[in-house]
Design an enzyme around this catalytic site. Structure first.
Site, PDB file in Angstrom:
ATOM      1  N   HIS A 156       0.865  -1.183   0.000  1.00 45.07           N
ATOM      2  CA  HIS A 156       0.000   0.000   0.000  1.00 45.07           C
ATOM      3  C   HIS A 156       0.896   1.225   0.000  1.00 45.07           C
ATOM      4  CE1 HIS A 156      -3.744   2.262   0.749  1.00 45.07           C
ATOM      5  NE2 HIS A 156      -2.924   3.120   1.352  1.00 45.07           N
ATOM      6  N   CYS A 157       0.722   2.075  -1.002  1.00 49.84           N
ATOM      7  CA  CYS A 157       1.570   3.260  -1.152  1.00 49.84           C
ATOM      8  C   CYS A 157       0.773   4.506  -0.770  1.00 49.84           C
ATOM      9  CB  CYS A 157       2.073   3.384  -2.590  1.00 49.84           C
ATOM     10  SG  CYS A 157       3.110   4.841  -2.863  1.00 49.84           S
ATOM     11  N   PRO A 158       1.163   5.206   0.311  1.00 53.59           N
ATOM     12  CA  PRO A 158       0.425   6.416   0.682  1.00 53.59           C
ATOM     13  C   PRO A 158       0.587   7.543  -0.335  1.00 53.59           C
ATOM     14  CG  PRO A 158       2.388   6.159   2.039  1.00 53.59           C
ATOM     15  CD  PRO A 158       2.253   4.905   1.251  1.00 53.59           C
TER      16      PRO A 158
END
Length: 327
Positions: A156-158
């Site tokens: 998961h990439c913010p």
């Protein structure tokens, strides 16, 4: 669909809170499946906004500090056009990576009718996620931010406020590539501009005062160097994951492959949607993968109650295991 032999069974957990029907959210209606994908996460939204602001800042310094005051018209036009084209493609890739469904498994499809429709054979096992009440396909993982199971979830990439998964990995790779390119381009132009200002009068090499010009250039140099290193590493790891057919989560877990690997060039073609073409570099082109996802995974389950303890016991009596995964 994850269907594996008996020797891969683990202990079946029957915690009551995970088996009660009221704990699970019913599957979405077919009318809601076409809605836009967007994760309402405060941290992710803030990171996405900061990303766009940093690109706009770089464009401001490149145009108004370095190129517009330049006496070389051809140099300014060529570099301005190239930088803004790459910046536009970077933001478009970011937009697609953020708003594309990464491969979410239909929520709440662990129903009696759906499992019966799989026509499981004795000795086969299906995996059920207790957090989103979904039957998990092979290589799917649950994301605590997206609150969904994601097929081939890498991480998961913010910065894109989304998971990087099966459906949007291409756009994430393009985003990191274009950011790395504009960062390198900005560093080169900053270097040439410093040389130009040292040779000429500082008051003539920029429309801003010399102290302001130096501060703006140093900030851009720091930003470009930081993002060049970061995005280059991310780009390399993503391409490596595609070529080895192993996601970041699978690599961290040191998970032994139980799937037929598609490595190298074939993996790149699958991730980017076909044979090599200019479409690979186009964030506006849609994916057209050669290996379609099985229909039973994509189809939303009919609205029904979630399987109860007694119904699971009936399936277990048929030597079919429903495995609860906790991630």
């Amino acid at each position: 669909m994850m269907i594996t032999p008996v020797h891969r069974f683990r202990d079946i957990e029957r915690t009551p809170e995970y088996l009660q029907p009221e704990k699970c959210v019913p599957p979405p209606s077919r009318a809601s499946l076409g809605t836009m994908w967007f994760i309402r996460d405060g941290c992710g939204i803030a990171c996405a906004v900061v990303t766009w602001m940093l690109v706009f800042y770089a464009d401001f310094v490149v145009l108004l500090v370095m190129l517009v005051p330049s006496r070389d018209y051809v140099y300014s036009v060529i570099n301005g056009t190239l930088f803004n084209t790459l910046a536009f493609l970077a933001l478009a890739s970011h937009f697609r990576a953020m708003l594309t469904d990464p491969g979410a498994v239909p929520k709440g499809n662990a129903t009696k009718e759906f499992i019966e429709s799989l026509q499981l054979k004795p000795g086969q096992v299906v995996y059920k996620c207790p957090k989103c009440c979904s039957i998990k396909p092979d290589r799917a993982h649950h994301c605590s931010v997206c609150k969904r199971c994601i097929r081939k979830m890498d991480h998961h990439c913010p910065w894109v406020n989304n998971c990087v998964g099966e459906n949007n990995q291409k756009y994430f790779v393009l985003f990191t590539m274009y950011i790395a390119l504009i960062s390198l381009h900005a560093l080169i132009m900053v270097g040439f501009h410093f040389l130009y200002c040292f040779e000429e009068d500082w008051t003539k090499c920029s429309s801003f005062s010399p102290p302001t010009t130096v501060i703006l250039l140093i900030l851009l140099c720091f930003e470009a160097l930081l993002f060049l290193i970061f995005t280059s590493v991310m780009f390399g790891t993503q391409v490596h994951s595609i070529c080895t057919d192993e996601t970041g989560i699978e690599r961290l877990k040191n998970q032994k492959p139980t799937w037929e690997k598609i490595s190298g060039w074939e993996g790149m073609k699958l991730a980017f949607g076909g044979a090599f073409s200019l479409g690979w570099f186009n964030p506006f082109s849609n994916l057209n993968c050669e290996r379609p996802v099985p229909a039973e995974v994509m189809a939303a389950a009919p609205v029904s109650e979630i399987m109860t303890q007694e119904e699971i016991e009936q399936f277990l009596a048929r030597d079919v295991a429903i495995q609860m995964l906790h991630e």
